[in-house]
Design an enzyme around this catalytic site. Structure first.
Site, short mmCIF file in Angstrom:
data_model
loop_
_atom_site.label_atom_id
_atom_site.label_comp_id
_atom_site.label_asym_id
_atom_site.label_seq_id
_atom_site.Cartn_x
_atom_site.Cartn_y
_atom_site.Cartn_z
N HIS A 225 -3.30 -5.04 1.53
CA HIS A 225 -2.74 -5.22 2.88
C HIS A 225 -2.65 -6.70 3.30
O HIS A 225 -3.57 -7.21 3.93
CB HIS A 225 -3.63 -4.48 3.89
N CYS B 213 0.83 -1.21 0.00
CA CYS B 213 0.00 0.00 0.00
C CYS B 213 0.87 1.26 0.00
O CYS B 213 1.54 1.52 -0.98
CB CYS B 213 -1.02 -0.04 1.13
N GLU C 73 -1.02 -7.98 5.63
CA GLU C 73 -0.88 -8.12 7.09
C GLU C 73 -2.24 -8.19 7.79
O GLU C 73 -2.31 -8.49 8.97
CB GLU C 73 -0.04 -6.96 7.65
N1 GLN Z 1 -3.37 6.65 0.81
C1 GLN Z 1 -2.13 6.33 1.46
C2 GLN Z 1 -0.96 7.06 0.83
O1 GLN Z 1 -1.11 7.66 -0.19
C3 GLN Z 1 -1.89 4.83 1.44
C4 GLN Z 1 -2.96 4.12 2.22
C5 GLN Z 1 -2.51 2.90 2.94
O2 GLN Z 1 -1.32 2.60 3.05
N2 GLN Z 1 -3.46 2.17 3.50
O3 GLN Z 1 0.11 7.03 1.35
#
Ligand code: GLN
Length: 192
Positions: free
Chosen positions: A176, A85, A178
Site C-alpha cells: 500500500h 493490493c 498510499e
Molecule cells: N484481500 C483483498 C482482496 O483479495 C485485498 C486486500 C487489500 O487490498 N488490502 O481483494
C-alpha cells in the site's frame, strides 16, 4: 492529461492525496481526478486501482462499463495503469485458485489472493525495488505474485514471492504506497 483514481471502493482518497502530493513535489503537469463512471476516463492517461476488496471492485467495474473502457484504452497503449493490493489482483492474467474475481488481465502474471493467511494478515517490511531502492512497504491481507511470464518483469520480492512487477505501461504492487509518506512509486508511475 489527468491521473485517475478508480473510485468504486477501497483506499480511494488516500491515493488521491498521495498523487496530489507527488504531482506537487516532482512538478508533473497532471490534473488528479476520481473515476466513477465511463465518461470520467476521457482525459485519463494514468489510472490507479486502489486496494480494498477485489471482488467488489471487479463487480462494480463490470456493472458500470468501466471494465471494457479500461481494457480498450490499455490495450491500445493509451493508458498506464497501476494496481495496488486488491488492484494488483485485477491486473493479473490469472488468479490462482479463485473464480470470484474477473481481472482485467493486463499483465502476464499469476497472483494468489490473501497469500499470508490469518496469522500474518498485515505486516511491514523493507523491500528492495529495482529502479527505486530500499522501500518501506505496508502489507494488508496482501496477495502474492507467484509467477511473472511473457512481458512481465518482477521488480521486488520477499521470501514468499514477488511483490511488485511491471509490464510496459502497467505496474502491480501487492502493498500500500498510499499509506506511507514515500512518493517515489508514484513518481515512477507518473514518469511512464
Ligand atoms: N484481500 C483483498 C482482496 O483479495 C485485498 C486486500 C487489500 O487490498 N488490502 O481483494
Amino acid at each position: 492529461m489527468a491521473v485517475g483514481v478508480l473510485a468504486l471502493q477501497g483506499d480511494v482518497s488516500e491515493h488521491y492525496e498521495a498523487v496530489k502530493r507527488a504531482v506537487g513535489i516532482y512538478k508533473f503537469n497532471f490534473e488528479t481526478k476520481y473515476v466513477k463512471r465511463k465518461g470520467d476516463m476521457k482525459d485519463v492517461t494514468h489510472l490507479i486501482i486502489p486496494g480494498g476488496e477485489s471482488t467488489t471492485i471487479s463487480r462494480l467495474m463490470i456493472k458500470n462499463g468501466l471494465y471494457d473502457v479500461i481494457r480498450q484504452k490499455a490495450f491500445k497503449g493509451e493508458l498506464a495503469v497501476m494496481g495496488t493490493c486488491a488492484g494488483s489482483i485485477l491486473m493479473a492474467k490469472n488468479i490462482v485458485d479463485d473464480s470470484h474475481v474477473e481481472p482485467l488481465r493486463l499483465m502476464d502474471m499469476d497472483i494468489r489472493r490473501n497469500a499470508f493467511g490469518r496469522q500474518r494478515e498485515s505486516f511491514e517490511a523493507d523491500v528492495e525495488i529495482e529502479g527505486i531502492g530500499k522501500y518501506h512497504a505496508v502489507f494488508i491481507r496482501a496477495p502474492i505474485i507467484e509467477k511473472c511470464y511473457g512481458g512481465c518483469k518482477a521488480l521486488a520480492g520477499i521470501d514468499r514471492g514477488i511483490v511488485m512487477a511491471k509490464q510496459g505501461k502497467f505496474i502491480a504492487l501487492v502493498f500500500h504506497p498510499e499509506l506511507t509518506e514515500d512518493t517515489r512509486i508514484y513518481r515512477e508511475f507518473l514518469k511512464i
